[in-house]
Design a protein around this motif. Structure first.
Motif, PDB file in Angstrom:
ATOM      1  N   LEU A  82      18.442  -1.360 -18.858  1.00  0.00           N
ATOM      2  CA  LEU A  82      19.769  -0.801 -18.652  1.00  0.00           C
ATOM      3  C   LEU A  82      19.692   0.637 -18.143  1.00  0.00           C
ATOM      4  CD1 LEU A  82      21.489  -2.286 -21.835  1.00  0.00           C
ATOM      5  CD2 LEU A  82      21.406  -3.214 -19.501  1.00  0.00           C
ATOM      6  N   PRO A  83      20.780   1.166 -17.564  1.00  0.00           N
ATOM      7  CA  PRO A  83      20.727   2.491 -16.924  1.00  0.00           C
ATOM      8  C   PRO A  83      20.175   3.606 -17.802  1.00  0.00           C
ATOM      9  CG  PRO A  83      22.741   1.387 -16.297  1.00  0.00           C
ATOM     10  CD  PRO A  83      22.085   0.505 -17.330  1.00  0.00           C
ATOM     11  N   GLU A  84      20.468   3.566 -19.093  1.00  0.00           N
ATOM     12  CA  GLU A  84      19.965   4.628 -19.959  1.00  0.00           C
ATOM     13  C   GLU A  84      18.445   4.592 -20.112  1.00  0.00           C
ATOM     14  OE1 GLU A  84      21.872   1.417 -22.659  1.00  0.00           O
ATOM     15  OE2 GLU A  84      22.264   2.394 -20.714  1.00  0.00           O
ATOM     16  N   GLU A  85      17.828   3.495 -19.657  1.00  0.00           N
ATOM     17  CA  GLU A  85      16.374   3.365 -19.724  1.00  0.00           C
ATOM     18  C   GLU A  85      15.704   3.539 -18.365  1.00  0.00           C
ATOM     19  OE1 GLU A  85      15.805  -0.042 -23.048  1.00  0.00           O
ATOM     20  OE2 GLU A  85      16.888  -0.688 -21.248  1.00  0.00           O
ATOM     21  N   PHE A  86      16.480   3.737 -17.313  1.00  0.00           N
ATOM     22  CA  PHE A  86      15.906   3.808 -15.963  1.00  0.00           C
ATOM     23  C   PHE A  86      14.838   4.886 -15.847  1.00  0.00           C
ATOM     24  CE2 PHE A  86      19.752   1.969 -13.410  1.00  0.00           C
ATOM     25  CZ  PHE A  86      19.496   0.725 -13.965  1.00  0.00           C
ATOM     26  N   ASP A  87      15.060   6.014 -16.494  1.00  0.00           N
ATOM     27  CA  ASP A  87      14.153   7.148 -16.340  1.00  0.00           C
ATOM     28  C   ASP A  87      12.793   6.889 -16.995  1.00  0.00           C
ATOM     29  OD1 ASP A  87      13.758   9.743 -15.247  1.00  0.00           O
ATOM     30  OD2 ASP A  87      13.910  10.607 -17.256  1.00  0.00           O
ATOM     31  N   ARG A  88      12.720   5.817 -17.788  1.00  0.00           N
ATOM     32  CA  ARG A  88      11.457   5.486 -18.444  1.00  0.00           C
ATOM     33  C   ARG A  88      10.675   4.429 -17.670  1.00  0.00           C
ATOM     34  NH1 ARG A  88      14.773   5.915 -23.164  1.00  0.00           N
ATOM     35  NH2 ARG A  88      14.839   3.657 -23.499  1.00  0.00           N
ATOM     36  N   GLU A  89      11.155   4.045 -16.488  1.00  0.00           N
ATOM     37  CA  GLU A  89      10.451   3.080 -15.655  1.00  0.00           C
ATOM     38  C   GLU A  89       9.369   3.807 -14.852  1.00  0.00           C
ATOM     39  OE1 GLU A  89      11.154  -0.703 -14.855  1.00  0.00           O
ATOM     40  OE2 GLU A  89      11.213  -0.060 -16.957  1.00  0.00           O
ATOM     41  N   PRO A  90       8.103   3.606 -15.175  1.00  0.00           N
ATOM     42  CA  PRO A  90       7.043   4.394 -14.532  1.00  0.00           C
ATOM     43  C   PRO A  90       6.666   3.865 -13.148  1.00  0.00           C
ATOM     44  CG  PRO A  90       6.097   2.904 -16.131  1.00  0.00           C
ATOM     45  CD  PRO A  90       7.591   2.732 -16.226  1.00  0.00           C
ATOM     46  N   VAL A  91       6.041   4.739 -12.370  1.00  0.00           N
ATOM     47  CA  VAL A  91       5.396   4.376 -11.105  1.00  0.00           C
ATOM     48  C   VAL A  91       3.921   4.691 -11.266  1.00  0.00           C
ATOM     49  CG1 VAL A  91       5.224   4.884  -8.645  1.00  0.00           C
ATOM     50  CG2 VAL A  91       7.468   4.833  -9.739  1.00  0.00           C
ATOM     51  N   HIS A  92       3.070   3.710 -10.978  1.00  0.00           N
ATOM     52  CA  HIS A  92       1.633   3.909 -11.196  1.00  0.00           C
ATOM     53  C   HIS A  92       0.862   3.034 -10.227  1.00  0.00           C
ATOM     54  CE1 HIS A  92      -2.020   4.896 -13.415  1.00  0.00           C
ATOM     55  NE2 HIS A  92      -2.333   3.614 -13.431  1.00  0.00           N
ATOM     56  N   GLU A  93      -0.178   3.587  -9.639  1.00  0.00           N
ATOM     57  CA  GLU A  93      -1.019   2.793  -8.753  1.00  0.00           C
ATOM     58  C   GLU A  93      -1.976   1.912  -9.567  1.00  0.00           C
ATOM     59  OE1 GLU A  93      -0.447   2.756  -5.299  1.00  0.00           O
ATOM     60  OE2 GLU A  93       1.244   3.745  -6.277  1.00  0.00           O
ATOM     61  N   ILE A  94      -2.345   0.788  -8.995  1.00  0.00           N
ATOM     62  CA  ILE A  94      -3.277  -0.112  -9.656  1.00  0.00           C
ATOM     63  C   ILE A  94      -4.640   0.571  -9.786  1.00  0.00           C
ATOM     64  CG2 ILE A  94      -4.575  -2.243  -9.337  1.00  0.00           C
ATOM     65  CD1 ILE A  94      -2.124  -3.564  -8.294  1.00  0.00           C
ATOM     66  N   ASP A  95      -5.226   0.484 -10.973  1.00  0.00           N
ATOM     67  CA  ASP A  95      -6.506   1.137 -11.248  1.00  0.00           C
ATOM     68  C   ASP A  95      -7.664   0.379 -10.600  1.00  0.00           C
ATOM     69  OD1 ASP A  95      -5.311   3.111 -12.835  1.00  0.00           O
ATOM     70  OD2 ASP A  95      -5.357   1.812 -14.606  1.00  0.00           O
ATOM     71  N   GLY A  96      -8.711   1.115 -10.230  1.00  0.00           N
ATOM     72  CA  GLY A  96      -9.920   0.503  -9.697  1.00  0.00           C
ATOM     73  C   GLY A  96     -10.530   1.324  -8.581  1.00  0.00           C
ATOM     74  N   LEU A  97     -11.707   0.911  -8.147  1.00  0.00           N
ATOM     75  CA  LEU A  97     -12.400   1.555  -7.037  1.00  0.00           C
ATOM     76  C   LEU A  97     -11.823   1.033  -5.725  1.00  0.00           C
ATOM     77  CD1 LEU A  97     -14.757   3.299  -5.927  1.00  0.00           C
ATOM     78  CD2 LEU A  97     -16.195   1.241  -6.110  1.00  0.00           C
ATOM     79  N   SER A  98     -11.359   1.937  -4.870  1.00  0.00           N
ATOM     80  CA  SER A  98     -10.691   1.517  -3.639  1.00  0.00           C
ATOM     81  C   SER A  98     -11.697   1.048  -2.593  1.00  0.00           C
ATOM     82  CB  SER A  98      -9.860   2.676  -3.065  1.00  0.00           C
ATOM     83  OG  SER A  98      -9.302   2.289  -1.812  1.00  0.00           O
ATOM     84  N   LEU A  99     -11.514  -0.183  -2.143  1.00  0.00           N
ATOM     85  CA  LEU A  99     -12.312  -0.695  -1.032  1.00  0.00           C
ATOM     86  C   LEU A  99     -11.928  -0.028   0.285  1.00  0.00           C
ATOM     87  CD1 LEU A  99     -12.128  -4.501  -1.898  1.00  0.00           C
ATOM     88  CD2 LEU A  99     -14.144  -3.032  -2.129  1.00  0.00           C
ATOM     89  N   ASP A 100     -10.738   0.539   0.338  1.00  0.00           N
ATOM     90  CA  ASP A 100     -10.229   1.111   1.591  1.00  0.00           C
ATOM     91  C   ASP A 100     -11.010   2.337   2.030  1.00  0.00           C
ATOM     92  OD1 ASP A 100      -8.390  -0.881   1.163  1.00  0.00           O
ATOM     93  OD2 ASP A 100      -6.758   0.470   0.584  1.00  0.00           O
ATOM     94  N   ARG A 101     -11.868   2.845   1.168  1.00  0.00           N
ATOM     95  CA  ARG A 101     -12.707   4.006   1.519  1.00  0.00           C
ATOM     96  C   ARG A 101     -13.773   3.616   2.535  1.00  0.00           C
ATOM     97  NH1 ARG A 101     -15.374   1.426  -2.382  1.00  0.00           N
ATOM     98  NH2 ARG A 101     -17.654   1.664  -2.509  1.00  0.00           N
ATOM     99  N   LEU A 102     -14.048   2.325   2.667  1.00  0.00           N
ATOM    100  CA  LEU A 102     -15.129   1.855   3.539  1.00  0.00           C
ATOM    101  C   LEU A 102     -14.714   1.937   4.997  1.00  0.00           C
ATOM    102  CD1 LEU A 102     -16.171  -1.324   1.515  1.00  0.00           C
ATOM    103  CD2 LEU A 102     -17.237   0.957   1.447  1.00  0.00           C
ATOM    104  N   ASP A 103     -15.588   2.481   5.822  1.00  0.00           N
ATOM    105  CA  ASP A 103     -15.350   2.576   7.267  1.00  0.00           C
ATOM    106  C   ASP A 103     -16.054   1.391   7.924  1.00  0.00           C
ATOM    107  OD1 ASP A 103     -14.761   3.365   9.830  1.00  0.00           O
ATOM    108  OD2 ASP A 103     -16.267   4.962   9.898  1.00  0.00           O
ATOM    109  N   LEU A 104     -15.291   0.390   8.296  1.00  0.00           N
ATOM    110  CA  LEU A 104     -15.915  -0.821   8.833  1.00  0.00           C
ATOM    111  C   LEU A 104     -15.042  -1.442   9.909  1.00  0.00           C
ATOM    112  CD1 LEU A 104     -13.979  -2.944   7.247  1.00  0.00           C
ATOM    113  CD2 LEU A 104     -15.684  -2.781   5.442  1.00  0.00           C
ATOM    114  N   GLU A 105     -15.637  -2.351  10.641  1.00  0.00           N
ATOM    115  CA  GLU A 105     -14.928  -3.048  11.712  1.00  0.00           C
ATOM    116  C   GLU A 105     -14.308  -4.326  11.150  1.00  0.00           C
ATOM    117  OE1 GLU A 105     -15.732  -4.809  16.234  1.00  0.00           O
ATOM    118  OE2 GLU A 105     -17.377  -4.028  15.018  1.00  0.00           O
ATOM    119  N   CYS A 106     -13.054  -4.574  11.527  1.00  0.00           N
ATOM    120  CA  CYS A 106     -12.351  -5.778  11.100  1.00  0.00           C
ATOM    121  C   CYS A 106     -11.990  -6.594  12.338  1.00  0.00           C
ATOM    122  CB  CYS A 106     -11.090  -5.432  10.316  1.00  0.00           C
ATOM    123  SG  CYS A 106     -11.409  -4.561   8.762  1.00  0.00           S
ATOM    124  N   THR A 107     -12.350  -7.876  12.333  1.00  0.00           N
ATOM    125  CA  THR A 107     -12.095  -8.720  13.495  1.00  0.00           C
ATOM    126  C   THR A 107     -11.430 -10.044  13.136  1.00  0.00           C
ATOM    127  OG1 THR A 107     -14.320  -9.672  13.325  1.00  0.00           O
ATOM    128  CG2 THR A 107     -14.047  -7.754  14.781  1.00  0.00           C
TER     129      THR A 107
END
Length: 285
Positions: free
Chosen positions: A136-161
């Motif tokens: 409900l609206p009185e609880e909206f401010d308690r809705e968190p935003v958080h990224e999924i935890d883990g080691l990011s594969l996106d750091r890898l510089d590679l070719e995608c085909t």
């Protein structure tokens, strides 16, 4: 049997603003599961546990005085259900609450639980219920935003085909000591099975077992870029292909897709009984 092509996807639709449960359009899971070698037959005999976590950001109704009320809603649909609900029909169904009077938020929650449970368990000889939580609206401010935890594969510089699912990209070090890793990527993209509209997602792959080649895994995730399939189906395909090719001892695949039409869908599949992740949205959602 309902098929995706029979749904309201890609069609002009009248927006009904009076409650109508018949707008929900269930689609059997079994057809797409058969494509990836899962003989489900609607009996819940699948090789994983989990659920689909839905969030609705556009829920409104009238109280008994006709005053509009708003809320967020979180739904938990077990993966054992024989059906999913096509997302546009879910949106049309939620819109049907807009000019309908309910005694209170509890009455809305109970109606949502009853209708959605009936749709997703339709055809089952052992129906159960889905989870529904209203914020409900009185609880909206308690809705968190958080990224999924883990080691990011996106750091890898590679070719995608590859831009259609290419499970042959998946390899693991079977001759080395097993490891435990949690890997993530923001580069998951697939398309709606019917309309071809893009679906953007973040995926987390947690496993124990032979170390999965990270470059190949990222290239495999990217290979879904032009693939047409619903969110739930993509995650189950990823789970089964990693499971079969990399042979982990334990495996969990969790994806959070950006919302469309006020709804996001976040499938979670795991090889072993475990608690569901908290339904916390990412920044892109």
């Amino acid at each position: 049997m309902n098929t995706p092509e029979q749904s309201q996807l890609g069609k002009n639709s009248a927006y009904i603003d009076q409650y109508d449960a018949s707008l929900l359009f269930p689609i059997p899971r079994a057809t797409k599961r058969a494509e990836i070698g899962i003989a489900d037959e609607g009996k819940g005999s699948v090789p994983f546990f989990g659920a689909d976590l839905w969030s609705a950001f556009e829920l409104s109704w009238l109280n008994t005085k006709g005053k509009p009320q708003v809320a967020l809603a979180h739904f938990t649909v077990p993966c054992e259900t024989p059906n999913i609900v096509e997302s546009k029909s879910f949106k049309l169904y939620l819109n049907s609450f807009n000019n309908t009077r309910f005694a209170d938020a509890s009455a809305v929650r109970d109606r949502l639980r009853s209708d959605i449970s009936e749709a997703v368990w339709r055809g089952s000889d052992r129906p159960s219920t889905v989870g529904v939580r209203l914020v409900l609206p009185e609880e909206f401010d308690r809705e968190p935003v958080h990224e999924i935890d883990g080691l990011s594969l996106d750091r890898l510089d590679l070719e995608c085909t590859h831009y259609s699912p290419a499970p042959e990209l998946l390899t693991a070090a079977f001759d080395e000591a097993p490891v435990s890793e949690v890997l993530t990527s923001n580069l998951l993209k697939s398309n709606c099975l019917v309309t071809g509209q893009p679906d953007w997602g973040t995926v987390q792959i947690s496993y124990s077992g032979p170390q999965i080649d990270q470059a190949g895994l990222l290239q495999y995730i990217v290979s879904f870029r032009n693939h047409n399939e619903f969110h739930e189906q993509c995650v189950e395909r990823i789970f089964m292909e990693v499971w079969r090719r990399c042979k982990p001892i334990k495996l969990t695949v969790y994806a959070r897709y950006t919302r469309r039409g006020g709804l996001d869908i976040n499938p979670f599949r795991t090889s072993h009984p475990s608690a569901l992740p908290p339904n916390i949205r990412t920044a892109r959602q």
